[in-house]
Design a protein around this motif. Structure first.
Motif, mmCIF file in Angstrom:
data_model
loop_
_atom_site.group_PDB
_atom_site.id
_atom_site.type_symbol
_atom_site.label_atom_id
_atom_site.label_comp_id
_atom_site.label_asym_id
_atom_site.label_seq_id
_atom_site.Cartn_x
_atom_site.Cartn_y
_atom_site.Cartn_z
ATOM 1 N N MET A 1 31.929 19.008 -19.327
ATOM 2 C CA MET A 1 30.956 18.330 -18.493
ATOM 3 C C MET A 1 31.132 16.818 -18.656
ATOM 4 O O MET A 1 31.259 16.334 -19.773
ATOM 5 N N PRO A 2 31.122 16.088 -17.541
ATOM 6 C CA PRO A 2 31.250 14.624 -17.663
ATOM 7 C C PRO A 2 30.038 14.035 -18.390
ATOM 8 O O PRO A 2 28.945 14.584 -18.348
ATOM 9 N N ILE A 3 30.256 12.890 -19.026
ATOM 10 C CA ILE A 3 29.179 12.258 -19.802
ATOM 11 C C ILE A 3 28.069 11.733 -18.900
ATOM 12 O O ILE A 3 26.928 11.613 -19.312
ATOM 13 N N ILE A 4 28.413 11.412 -17.641
ATOM 14 C CA ILE A 4 27.412 10.959 -16.680
ATOM 15 C C ILE A 4 27.491 11.835 -15.444
ATOM 16 O O ILE A 4 28.568 12.071 -14.896
ATOM 17 N N GLN A 5 26.346 12.301 -15.010
ATOM 18 C CA GLN A 5 26.262 13.082 -13.781
ATOM 19 C C GLN A 5 25.701 12.164 -12.698
ATOM 20 O O GLN A 5 24.662 11.523 -12.881
ATOM 21 N N PHE A 6 26.419 12.091 -11.569
ATOM 22 C CA PHE A 6 25.990 11.273 -10.438
ATOM 23 C C PHE A 6 25.448 12.158 -9.331
ATOM 24 O O PHE A 6 25.932 13.260 -9.109
ATOM 25 N N GLN A 7 24.460 11.623 -8.626
ATOM 26 C CA GLN A 7 23.941 12.248 -7.420
ATOM 27 C C GLN A 7 23.878 11.152 -6.360
ATOM 28 O O GLN A 7 23.231 10.118 -6.575
ATOM 29 N N LEU A 8 24.578 11.336 -5.249
ATOM 30 C CA LEU A 8 24.587 10.364 -4.158
ATOM 31 C C LEU A 8 23.723 10.924 -3.030
ATOM 32 O O LEU A 8 24.041 11.957 -2.453
ATOM 33 N N ILE A 9 22.627 10.221 -2.729
ATOM 34 C CA ILE A 9 21.627 10.725 -1.795
ATOM 35 C C ILE A 9 21.509 9.763 -0.608
ATOM 36 O O ILE A 9 21.168 8.590 -0.800
ATOM 37 N N PRO A 10 21.769 10.216 0.628
ATOM 38 C CA PRO A 10 21.518 9.358 1.786
ATOM 39 C C PRO A 10 20.013 9.104 1.880
ATOM 40 O O PRO A 10 19.207 10.029 1.733
ATOM 41 N N HIS A 11 19.622 7.847 2.116
ATOM 42 C CA HIS A 11 18.198 7.518 2.114
ATOM 43 C C HIS A 11 17.957 6.277 2.967
ATOM 44 O O HIS A 11 18.913 5.638 3.427
ATOM 45 N N THR A 12 16.704 5.914 3.174
ATOM 46 C CA THR A 12 16.335 4.685 3.876
ATOM 47 C C THR A 12 15.208 3.988 3.132
ATOM 48 O O THR A 12 14.424 4.638 2.442
ATOM 49 N N THR A 13 15.161 2.677 3.274
ATOM 50 C CA THR A 13 14.043 1.919 2.707
ATOM 51 C C THR A 13 12.797 2.205 3.539
ATOM 52 O O THR A 13 12.872 2.808 4.612
ATOM 53 N N GLN A 14 11.643 1.726 3.078
ATOM 54 C CA GLN A 14 10.410 1.915 3.844
ATOM 55 C C GLN A 14 10.464 1.161 5.171
ATOM 56 O O GLN A 14 9.735 1.489 6.090
ATOM 57 N N ASP A 15 11.352 0.157 5.261
ATOM 58 C CA ASP A 15 11.527 -0.592 6.496
ATOM 59 C C ASP A 15 12.595 0.009 7.406
ATOM 60 O O ASP A 15 12.931 -0.568 8.442
ATOM 61 N N GLY A 16 13.178 1.156 7.004
ATOM 62 C CA GLY A 16 14.145 1.852 7.847
ATOM 63 C C GLY A 16 15.595 1.474 7.653
ATOM 64 O O GLY A 16 16.445 1.897 8.429
ATOM 65 N N LEU A 17 15.920 0.692 6.627
ATOM 66 C CA LEU A 17 17.307 0.313 6.360
ATOM 67 C C LEU A 17 18.022 1.463 5.645
ATOM 68 O O LEU A 17 17.631 1.855 4.552
ATOM 69 N N TYR A 19 20.718 3.433 3.395
ATOM 70 C CA TYR A 19 21.533 3.126 2.219
ATOM 71 C C TYR A 19 21.852 4.426 1.500
ATOM 72 O O TYR A 19 21.368 5.497 1.872
ATOM 73 N N GLN A 20 22.657 4.322 0.446
ATOM 74 C CA GLN A 20 22.989 5.469 -0.402
ATOM 75 C C GLN A 20 22.346 5.249 -1.765
ATOM 76 O O GLN A 20 22.514 4.189 -2.362
ATOM 77 N N HIS A 21 21.625 6.229 -2.217
ATOM 78 C CA HIS A 21 20.931 6.136 -3.503
ATOM 79 C C HIS A 21 21.816 6.807 -4.558
ATOM 80 O O HIS A 21 22.052 8.008 -4.485
ATOM 81 N N LEU A 22 22.332 6.018 -5.483
ATOM 82 C CA LEU A 22 23.213 6.539 -6.534
ATOM 83 C C LEU A 22 22.385 6.730 -7.804
ATOM 84 O O LEU A 22 22.098 5.790 -8.526
ATOM 85 N N ARG A 23 21.982 7.960 -8.029
ATOM 86 C CA ARG A 23 21.190 8.309 -9.221
ATOM 87 C C ARG A 23 22.154 8.824 -10.284
ATOM 88 O O ARG A 23 23.048 9.608 -9.997
ATOM 89 N N PHE A 24 21.966 8.350 -11.514
ATOM 90 C CA PHE A 24 22.812 8.848 -12.594
ATOM 91 C C PHE A 24 21.959 9.350 -13.746
ATOM 92 O O PHE A 24 20.808 8.950 -13.919
ATOM 93 N N GLN A 25 22.561 10.249 -14.513
ATOM 94 C CA GLN A 25 21.921 10.771 -15.717
ATOM 95 C C GLN A 25 22.990 10.947 -16.787
ATOM 96 O O GLN A 25 24.051 11.518 -16.523
ATOM 97 N N ILE A 26 22.704 10.430 -17.975
ATOM 98 C CA ILE A 26 23.604 10.628 -19.110
ATOM 99 C C ILE A 26 23.373 12.042 -19.618
ATOM 100 O O ILE A 26 22.235 12.447 -19.854
ATOM 101 N N THR A 27 24.444 12.808 -19.781
ATOM 102 C CA THR A 27 24.321 14.242 -20.045
ATOM 103 C C THR A 27 24.415 14.631 -21.516
ATOM 104 O O THR A 27 24.332 15.806 -21.823
#
Length: 108
Positions: A1-17, A19-27
């Protein structure tokens, strides 16, 4: 298992912009990592560099420095601050400027 797990989530700001949300977790069991763990660390392959990227996760400041550097080709880069929202730290577009704070609701 990699030491960091990434999750890339398509998302928008509250103003509608969009972006991609790159969430990481140390495993590791203790939630810690060492600087040498940066070697071989790879971002998800499906990053769309034409959009902004927001980095979110619990980790050392040097990991954030590395991730901001690796995300530099994107349109803009922001870091999530739970008190403020997205803080833009790099930009190659007129849509957002360094120092802008963008309100968001975190993706699930």
């Amino acid at each position: 298992m990699p030491i960091i797990q990434f999750q890339l989530i398509p998302h928008t700001t509250q103003d509608g912009l969009p972006y991609q949300h790159l969430r990481f977790q140390i495993t590791t069991e203790d939630g810690l990592m060492e600087p040498q763990d940066l070697k071989g660390l790879k971002l998800p392959e499906n990053v769309q560099w034409s959009q902004g990227i927001v980095i979110e996760g619990k980790g050392p400041i040097w990991l954030y420095g590395y991730l901001v550097h690796e995300c530099h080709p994107s349109s803009w880069v922001g870091c999530y601050d739970p008190r403020l929202g997205i803080v833009v730290v790099s930009s190659h577009t007129h849509a957002v400027k360094v120092g802008n704070v963008l309100p968001i609701q975190l993706p699930a």
